[in-house]
Design an enzyme around this catalytic site. Structure first.
Site, mmCIF file in Angstrom:
data_model
loop_
_atom_site.group_PDB
_atom_site.id
_atom_site.type_symbol
_atom_site.label_atom_id
_atom_site.label_comp_id
_atom_site.label_asym_id
_atom_site.label_seq_id
_atom_site.Cartn_x
_atom_site.Cartn_y
_atom_site.Cartn_z
ATOM 1 N N CYS A 124 0.542 -1.023 -0.603
ATOM 2 C CA CYS A 124 -0.241 -0.112 0.144
ATOM 3 C C CYS A 124 1.181 1.439 0.200
ATOM 4 O O CYS A 124 2.047 0.898 -0.509
ATOM 5 C CB CYS A 124 -0.718 -0.129 1.097
ATOM 6 S SG CYS A 124 -2.157 1.477 0.884
ATOM 7 N N ASP A 193 -3.928 1.416 9.859
ATOM 8 C CA ASP A 193 -4.662 1.897 10.326
ATOM 9 C C ASP A 193 -5.440 1.751 11.630
ATOM 10 O O ASP A 193 -6.683 2.555 11.794
ATOM 11 C CB ASP A 193 -6.162 1.503 8.485
ATOM 12 C CG ASP A 193 -5.229 1.906 7.434
ATOM 13 O OD1 ASP A 193 -4.638 0.652 7.004
ATOM 14 O OD2 ASP A 193 -6.136 2.618 7.697
HETATM 15 C C1 RUB Z 1 -4.169 3.274 3.278
HETATM 16 C C2 RUB Z 1 -3.335 1.998 3.864
HETATM 17 C C3 RUB Z 1 -1.946 2.753 5.240
HETATM 18 C C4 RUB Z 1 -2.488 2.826 5.866
HETATM 19 C C5 RUB Z 1 -1.073 3.980 6.811
HETATM 20 O O1 RUB Z 1 -5.889 2.436 2.727
HETATM 21 O O2 RUB Z 1 -3.521 1.093 4.467
HETATM 22 O O3 RUB Z 1 -0.621 1.298 4.678
HETATM 23 O O4 RUB Z 1 -3.028 3.785 6.355
HETATM 24 O O5 RUB Z 1 -0.761 4.930 5.867
HETATM 25 P P1 RUB Z 1 -6.351 3.715 2.539
HETATM 26 P P2 RUB Z 1 0.237 6.122 7.156
HETATM 27 O O6 RUB Z 1 -5.703 3.647 0.742
HETATM 28 O O7 RUB Z 1 -7.709 2.295 2.013
HETATM 29 O O8 RUB Z 1 -6.874 4.741 2.865
HETATM 30 O O9 RUB Z 1 1.123 5.841 7.435
HETATM 31 O O10 RUB Z 1 0.284 7.373 6.081
HETATM 32 O O11 RUB Z 1 -1.095 6.548 7.960
#
Ligand code: RUB
Length: 318
Positions: A124, A193
């Site tokens: 991701c 998340d």
């Molecule tokens: C984003 C996702 C990221 C986490 C952590 O999912 O799974 O790995 O949110 O991100 P989506 P961060 O694209 O569905 O929002 O470290 O930037 O908070």
């Protein structure tokens, strides 16, 4: 501004748990000036409505309700309308600054876990996970990254752009190639998340499969997550809701309409059990997943003692 931010979060124009949290805090601060009233009660009610709207946009990233809760704390102690207005703005500004600082602190700690010569796999597009990788690279470590495509929304494109711009050698792979390449990898670094009291990590769909492959191949998995990604209500046994997004993200409606017996399932996140997580890197330090409750109690201020009934269930099941 409030409604458009809520819509941008819902449509994933603003995405990633940290960015969502900061956007919500900023939207609440901006909303203060638009509330035309001389009554404290009316102001508080309107801010609570705004908070509810933001929280309703995406159900899984606990960073969102946690950030909103922290900003709304600014209004709860207020005796006057002016105090309430200022309270929200101060809390929101403070949250945004500390959230940005947390990513830098995580990067500094996370980089220590990436060695010179390491091949890192990520999934991701996580600001916190990428910050660790970028910091290791900036320290002069020769590293290489495997980044997944991340069907159906292809957040991997954002990740490979960032890695490329930093000059980090990157292999871009489809999600189903994880197990084929895991033996070429030294370390998996992902974001989160939400993190449950038992250390289970909720992150983009496919993370649990990557963790399984890493576990089988004896490759360590590190999660980079700010303390506000920990989910306080899991101490009561509440499960984290897994968002299921529209079918059209996976299959065009024109094709789906020709397949009456086919149902598309599109969960946006999955749960990686704590057994498959070696370390969680927070701005307070690196902890094993078993220490999640300490973060919830000591850094988020929620403890089991404040509730009347004992938790009947504290596991995060799939
Ligand atoms: C984003 C996702 C990221 C986490 C952590 O999912 O799974 O790995 O949110 O991100 P989506 P961060 O694209 O569905 O929002 O470290 O930037 O908070």
């Amino acid at each position: 501004m409030l409604v458009s931010t809520a819509e941008q979060i819902r449509q994933m124009e603003i995405r990633g748990a940290g960015r969502i949290a900061r956007a919500a805090a900023g939207a609440l601060a901006d909303h203060v000036a638009t509330v035309q009233t001389t009554e404290l009660d009316v102001f508080v009610a309107e801010m609570e409505r705004a908070a509810d709207l933001l929280v309703s946009t995406r159900p899984t990233a606990v960073s969102l309700p946690n950030a909103v809760h922290m900003v709304m704390a600014g209004v709860r102690a207020a005796q006057t309308l002016e105090e309430a207005r200022l309270g929200i703005i101060t809390a929101a500004t403070g949250f945004i600054a500390s959230s940005e600082q947390a990513v830098q602190q995580i990067a500094a700690i996370g980089a220590r876990h990436i060695r010179d010569g390491d091949v890192v796999m990520t999934h991701c597009n996580s600001e916190a996970a990428l910050a660790c990788i970028l910091a290791a690279h900036q320290q002069g470590k020769e590293i290489e990254v495997y980044a997944t495509e991340v069907r159906p929304r292809n957040q991997g494109l954002l990740t490979i752009r960032t890695l490329n711009d930093a000059g980090i050698r990157t292999s871009y792979i489809v999600d189903s190639a994880i197990r084929s390449f895991i033996n070429e990898v030294d370390l998996v670094v992902v974001g989160a998340d939400a993190i449950s009291v038992n250390g289970a990590v909720v992150n983009k769909i496919g993370t649990a499969q990557m963790a399984l492959a890493a576990h089988e191949a004896r490759v360590n998995l590190v999660v980079a997550a700010e303390t506000y990604k920990f989910a306080p209500l899991t101490i009561l046994g509440n499960l984290i809701e897994i968002e299921e997004r529209p079918a059209e993200e996976v299959l065009a409606a024109s094709i789906a309409s020709t397949l009456p017996y086919v149902r598309v399932r599109n969960p946006a996140f999955d749960v990686t059990p704590a057994d498959y997580v070696d370390l969680i890197i927070t701005e307070e330090g690196a902890i094993p997943p078993e220490m999640a409750y300490i973060i919830i109690r000591d850094h988020l201020g929620w403890s089991i003692e404040q509730f009347d009934r004992p938790a009947h269930r504290t596991d995060q099941k799939e």
